[in-house]
Design an enzyme around this catalytic site. Sequence first.
Site, PDB file in Angstrom:
ATOM      1  NE  ARG A 137     -33.655   6.973  10.206  1.00  0.00           N
ATOM      2  CZ  ARG A 137     -33.562   5.708  10.613  1.00  0.00           C
ATOM      3  NH1 ARG A 137     -33.520   5.428  11.904  1.00  0.00           N
ATOM      4  NH2 ARG A 137     -33.531   4.719   9.733  1.00  0.00           N
ATOM      5  CB  CYS A 196     -39.527   2.064  13.902  1.00  0.00           C
ATOM      6  SG  CYS A 196     -39.004   0.365  14.240  1.00  0.00           S
TER       7      CYS A 196
END
Length: 320
Positions: free
Chosen positions: A199, A266
């Site tokens: 990611r 995050c």
Amino acid sequence: MGLRWHTPPMVDASPLITIETLAERLGDSHLRLVDVRWLLGQPGAGRRAYEAGHLPGALFLDLDGDLALAPGPGRPGRHPLPEPGDFAATLAQVGIGSDDFVVAYDDVGGWVAARLWWMLDDLGHRGGEAVLDGGLQAWQAAGRELTTDVPAGPAPAPLSASAAATPSLADHWTNVIERGSLRERLGEVVLLDARGAPRYRGDVEPVDDYPGHIPTSINAPTEGNLVAPNGRFLPPDELRGRFEALRSVAVASGAATAGAPIVTSCGSGVSACHASLALRVAGLPDPILYVGSYSDWSRAGEPVALGSEPGSEPGSRPPR
């Protein structure tokens, strides 16, 4: 809230609790064990798992409904923090008071449990808080049983006692940074991204608007804080070495300046709390949390970087 430049006070108590210590404390009238299991994209899955079997005496709090607000206009990212007063009221509803010691656990190495730990810690919860090292799996691996018994809820408090029954917490979040303030300080702060490498690189993006990472951020996946395969945290000296190495990479690449504070991020401000917890275990200064994280950054149309390198400080937003 702007960036907090001073070094937060250090605490002596460990933010982790072992299976053995927890087992000794079961039955303590001031222990509040909280199950916070959660699955991305599966609303209600955590509660169903709790109902199927949990640690004895454990309560349940839901990440989406109890530890975050629903996303919406003016709210940063997918898991905005609730108002502290509303959070305190939620705690009171399940029987958590000011003097209770709260132990959170999950089944994913502590990254959801760390969110509850961080919230209580940031608001100055008097009774203390910890994350169960190794979580549900460690409990079962030690041969200890689960139960389906649900603790009885607290008795309704009389109106005159309702204020006293609500935990005494600060009225605002402190160790946080908003998107605008962070954008002004990119290239200065050490920005850590706790998402997995695919990611971070932009190879995949299952939930947010477009792939990539915030420019100048350094990839620091949550699993790097843990011992594989048991899911317990690395020893303090190893965690200290990990974060010092990440800081060195950030400074050497020009992504940060020497001595700057660490900002954790995050996808939506949840697993970033795991880095905050790991830094506390390591005995290093507390970082600053970017609550909105990549979900807030990408939804605002901010520039992103692709690939394994941190990328440069952005000068302008991309066309939308």
